[in-house]
Design a protein around this motif. Structure first.
Motif, PDB file in Angstrom:
ATOM      1  N   GLN A 147       0.847  -1.257   0.116  1.00 39.98           N
ATOM      2  CA  GLN A 147      -0.056   0.105   0.042  1.00 39.98           C
ATOM      3  C   GLN A 147       0.818   1.254   0.074  1.00 39.98           C
ATOM      4  O   GLN A 147       0.385   2.273   0.644  1.00 39.98           O
ATOM      5  CB  GLN A 147      -0.830   0.030   1.208  1.00 39.98           C
ATOM      6  N   GLN A 148       2.149   1.276  -0.674  1.00 38.12           N
ATOM      7  CA  GLN A 148       2.988   2.233  -0.581  1.00 38.12           C
ATOM      8  C   GLN A 148       2.395   3.343  -1.529  1.00 38.12           C
ATOM      9  O   GLN A 148       1.562   3.243  -2.334  1.00 38.12           O
ATOM     10  CB  GLN A 148       4.349   1.793  -1.353  1.00 38.12           C
ATOM     11  N   GLU A 149       2.962   4.516  -1.138  1.00 38.08           N
ATOM     12  CA  GLU A 149       2.124   5.830  -1.844  1.00 38.08           C
ATOM     13  C   GLU A 149       2.948   6.182  -3.010  1.00 38.08           C
ATOM     14  O   GLU A 149       2.281   6.673  -3.977  1.00 38.08           O
ATOM     15  CB  GLU A 149       2.361   6.874  -0.761  1.00 38.08           C
ATOM     16  N   SER A 150       4.111   5.944  -3.114  1.00 38.27           N
ATOM     17  CA  SER A 150       5.034   6.567  -4.383  1.00 38.27           C
ATOM     18  C   SER A 150       5.009   5.302  -5.425  1.00 38.27           C
ATOM     19  O   SER A 150       5.097   4.206  -4.704  1.00 38.27           O
ATOM     20  CB  SER A 150       6.275   7.100  -4.056  1.00 38.27           C
ATOM     21  N   LEU A 151       5.363   5.640  -6.414  1.00 37.99           N
ATOM     22  CA  LEU A 151       5.491   4.710  -7.791  1.00 37.99           C
ATOM     23  C   LEU A 151       6.934   3.813  -7.449  1.00 37.99           C
ATOM     24  O   LEU A 151       6.895   2.765  -7.637  1.00 37.99           O
ATOM     25  CB  LEU A 151       5.490   5.205  -8.806  1.00 37.99           C
ATOM     26  N   GLU A 152       7.724   4.531  -7.042  1.00 37.80           N
ATOM     27  CA  GLU A 152       9.030   4.115  -6.579  1.00 37.80           C
ATOM     28  C   GLU A 152       8.852   2.798  -5.615  1.00 37.80           C
ATOM     29  O   GLU A 152       9.388   1.836  -5.943  1.00 37.80           O
ATOM     30  CB  GLU A 152       9.983   5.114  -6.301  1.00 37.80           C
ATOM     31  N   GLU A 153       8.171   3.286  -4.510  1.00 37.54           N
ATOM     32  CA  GLU A 153       7.873   2.279  -3.559  1.00 37.54           C
ATOM     33  C   GLU A 153       7.041   1.034  -4.192  1.00 37.54           C
ATOM     34  O   GLU A 153       7.309  -0.188  -3.662  1.00 37.54           O
ATOM     35  CB  GLU A 153       7.469   2.991  -2.432  1.00 37.54           C
ATOM     36  N   LEU A 154       6.170   1.352  -4.747  1.00 37.57           N
ATOM     37  CA  LEU A 154       5.410   0.258  -5.345  1.00 37.57           C
ATOM     38  C   LEU A 154       6.234  -0.628  -6.119  1.00 37.57           C
ATOM     39  O   LEU A 154       6.185  -1.959  -6.392  1.00 37.57           O
ATOM     40  CB  LEU A 154       4.204   0.795  -6.025  1.00 37.57           C
TER      41      LEU A 154
ATOM     42  N   ALA B  35       8.518  -2.789  -4.071  1.00 41.33           N
ATOM     43  CA  ALA B  35       7.647  -3.894  -3.550  1.00 41.33           C
ATOM     44  C   ALA B  35       7.577  -4.886  -4.427  1.00 41.33           C
ATOM     45  O   ALA B  35       7.663  -6.095  -3.998  1.00 41.33           O
ATOM     46  CB  ALA B  35       6.395  -3.164  -2.980  1.00 41.33           C
ATOM     47  N   ALA B  36       7.077  -4.460  -5.653  1.00 42.46           N
ATOM     48  CA  ALA B  36       6.727  -5.594  -6.617  1.00 42.46           C
ATOM     49  C   ALA B  36       7.958  -6.325  -7.003  1.00 42.46           C
ATOM     50  O   ALA B  36       8.286  -7.520  -7.198  1.00 42.46           O
ATOM     51  CB  ALA B  36       6.228  -4.987  -7.845  1.00 42.46           C
ATOM     52  N   GLU B  37       9.321  -5.599  -7.258  1.00 39.89           N
ATOM     53  CA  GLU B  37      10.336  -6.096  -7.568  1.00 39.89           C
ATOM     54  C   GLU B  37      10.824  -7.141  -6.417  1.00 39.89           C
ATOM     55  O   GLU B  37      11.400  -8.432  -6.706  1.00 39.89           O
ATOM     56  CB  GLU B  37      11.759  -5.165  -7.364  1.00 39.89           C
ATOM     57  N   HIS B  38      10.459  -6.950  -5.222  1.00 42.12           N
ATOM     58  CA  HIS B  38      10.866  -7.753  -4.045  1.00 42.12           C
ATOM     59  C   HIS B  38      10.027  -9.111  -4.073  1.00 42.12           C
ATOM     60  O   HIS B  38      10.518 -10.162  -3.971  1.00 42.12           O
ATOM     61  CB  HIS B  38      10.615  -6.993  -2.563  1.00 42.12           C
ATOM     62  N   ASN B  39       8.825  -8.796  -4.372  1.00 42.27           N
ATOM     63  CA  ASN B  39       7.872  -9.968  -4.309  1.00 42.27           C
ATOM     64  C   ASN B  39       8.432 -11.179  -5.347  1.00 42.27           C
ATOM     65  O   ASN B  39       8.172 -12.216  -5.262  1.00 42.27           O
ATOM     66  CB  ASN B  39       6.540  -9.457  -4.628  1.00 42.27           C
TER      67      ASN B  39
ATOM     68  N   VAL C 230      12.237 -12.163 -14.774  1.00 44.03           N
ATOM     69  CA  VAL C 230      12.323 -11.123 -15.716  1.00 44.03           C
ATOM     70  C   VAL C 230      11.239 -10.058 -15.150  1.00 44.03           C
ATOM     71  O   VAL C 230      11.786  -8.829 -15.299  1.00 44.03           O
ATOM     72  CB  VAL C 230      11.620 -11.576 -16.931  1.00 44.03           C
ATOM     73  N   HIS C 231      10.115 -10.353 -14.528  1.00 47.85           N
ATOM     74  CA  HIS C 231       9.477  -9.256 -13.767  1.00 47.85           C
ATOM     75  C   HIS C 231      10.303  -8.469 -12.780  1.00 47.85           C
ATOM     76  O   HIS C 231      10.171  -7.242 -12.872  1.00 47.85           O
ATOM     77  CB  HIS C 231       8.301 -10.090 -13.287  1.00 47.85           C
ATOM     78  N   GLN C 232      10.885  -9.185 -12.220  1.00 45.88           N
ATOM     79  CA  GLN C 232      11.804  -8.727 -10.950  1.00 45.88           C
ATOM     80  C   GLN C 232      13.076  -7.614 -11.541  1.00 45.88           C
ATOM     81  O   GLN C 232      12.918  -6.544 -11.086  1.00 45.88           O
ATOM     82  CB  GLN C 232      12.714  -9.851 -10.405  1.00 45.88           C
ATOM     83  N   MET C 233      13.429  -7.969 -12.732  1.00 47.23           N
ATOM     84  CA  MET C 233      14.575  -7.155 -13.130  1.00 47.23           C
ATOM     85  C   MET C 233      13.742  -5.794 -13.931  1.00 47.23           C
ATOM     86  O   MET C 233      14.154  -4.811 -13.699  1.00 47.23           O
ATOM     87  CB  MET C 233      15.147  -7.924 -14.415  1.00 47.23           C
TER      88      MET C 233
ATOM     89  N   GLY D  56      12.738  -3.395 -10.990  1.00 49.32           N
ATOM     90  CA  GLY D  56      13.789  -2.853 -10.464  1.00 49.32           C
ATOM     91  C   GLY D  56      14.455  -1.630 -11.464  1.00 49.32           C
ATOM     92  O   GLY D  56      14.864  -0.722 -10.988  1.00 49.32           O
ATOM     93  N   GLU D  57      14.526  -1.959 -12.761  1.00 56.59           N
ATOM     94  CA  GLU D  57      14.931  -0.974 -13.767  1.00 56.59           C
ATOM     95  C   GLU D  57      14.225   0.085 -13.643  1.00 56.59           C
ATOM     96  O   GLU D  57      14.622   1.257 -14.012  1.00 56.59           O
ATOM     97  CB  GLU D  57      15.145  -1.670 -15.068  1.00 56.59           C
ATOM     98  N   VAL D  58      12.909   0.056 -13.867  1.00 59.77           N
ATOM     99  CA  VAL D  58      11.954   1.218 -14.011  1.00 59.77           C
ATOM    100  C   VAL D  58      12.080   2.044 -12.606  1.00 59.77           C
ATOM    101  O   VAL D  58      12.138   3.256 -12.516  1.00 59.77           O
ATOM    102  CB  VAL D  58      10.309   0.742 -14.102  1.00 59.77           C
ATOM    103  N   ALA D  59      12.170   1.369 -11.511  1.00 59.48           N
ATOM    104  CA  ALA D  59      12.278   1.947 -10.225  1.00 59.48           C
ATOM    105  C   ALA D  59      13.562   3.020 -10.062  1.00 59.48           C
ATOM    106  O   ALA D  59      13.461   4.081  -9.730  1.00 59.48           O
ATOM    107  CB  ALA D  59      11.983   1.020  -9.194  1.00 59.48           C
ATOM    108  N   GLU D  60      14.590   2.233 -10.545  1.00 59.40           N
ATOM    109  CA  GLU D  60      15.600   3.034 -10.697  1.00 59.40           C
ATOM    110  C   GLU D  60      15.658   4.098 -11.511  1.00 59.40           C
ATOM    111  O   GLU D  60      16.251   5.362 -11.214  1.00 59.40           O
ATOM    112  CB  GLU D  60      16.837   2.117 -11.076  1.00 59.40           C
ATOM    113  N   LEU D  61      15.172   4.257 -12.528  1.00 57.97           N
ATOM    114  CA  LEU D  61      15.146   5.324 -13.499  1.00 57.97           C
ATOM    115  C   LEU D  61      14.332   6.344 -12.825  1.00 57.97           C
ATOM    116  O   LEU D  61      14.607   7.667 -13.110  1.00 57.97           O
ATOM    117  CB  LEU D  61      14.393   5.026 -14.888  1.00 57.97           C
TER     118      LEU D  61
END
Length: 201
Positions: free
Chosen positions: A83-90, A93-97, A134-137, A140-145
């Motif tokens: 339930q994170q507020e920012s897209l980066e956090e979401l 979280a998806a990357e971690h899962n 593949v989903h994880q990567m 992660g790449e989108v979050a980093e950008l």
């Protein structure tokens, strides 16, 4: 050693996987709505694109349980609350899962199925684990950008594609408005993430 499917741990693991994939699909659909509200349309599409693949994974696990039609399979399990507020956090979280599914959960489920002689189920777990990687990567790449403020801008010449009309922009920053269809910057996707780029691109 082969075991009876109805008495196997794999039966329950398939139901756990079905539940997990179903929840992932919903989490990503909800995250997509948040992205749309922020006018980050291409990130919403990345979430929806992944959600549809999670639906396909759930369907595959469900198919493997077909012989139990009409029965109820009781399972225990823990599932994340994102339930994170920012897209980066979401995205993180998806990357971690996805990483957990790839490195831990589905590898163990596959090993159990293999030990029980349920090779079709084992193959499904192992193959879907690779897709989750593949989903994880990607997440992660989108979050980093986003974290580096490089989703719409970068230090060197790059490319972005308008996902509404297909216009490809080259430069150091995506346009604020697409010069062709007049859609806003949120419709621009870093070209590296475009599904169909063509050989000459």
């Amino acid at each position: 050693m082969a075991v009876n499917f109805s008495e196997s741990k794999t039966k329950e693991n398939l139901m756990r996987a079905f539940a997990g994939e179903s929840q992932a699909r919903n989490r990503y659909t909800i995250a997509a709505e948040k992205a749309k509200d922020m006018k980050m349309h291409t990130i919403a599409e990345i979430f929806l694109y992944t959600a549809e693949q999670e639906r396909a994974h759930a369907e595959r696990f469900y198919e493997l349980l077909k012989e139990f039609a009409g029965e109820t399979i009781f399972i225990d399990g823990g599932y994340p609350v994102d339930q994170q507020e920012s897209l980066e956090e979401l995205l993180r979280a998806a990357e971690h899962n996805e990483k957990e599914e790839y490195e831990d959960v589905y590898q163990k489920f596959g090993d159990v199925a293999k030990e029980e002689g349920l090779l079709e189920a084992a193959s499904a777990f192992y193959q879907i684990a690779e897709i989750e990687h593949v989903h994880q990567m990607r997440f992660g790449e989108v979050a980093e950008l986003l974290e580096k403020n490089e989703y719409f801008a970068c230090k060197e010449e790059s490319k972005w594609i308008c996902t509404n009309c297909g216009y490809i922009h080259e430069g150091k920053q995506a346009p604020k408005v697409c010069p062709v269809c007049r859609h806003d910057q949120g419709y621009f996707l870093p070209y590296a993430f475009a599904e169909y780029k063509g050989e000459d691109r």
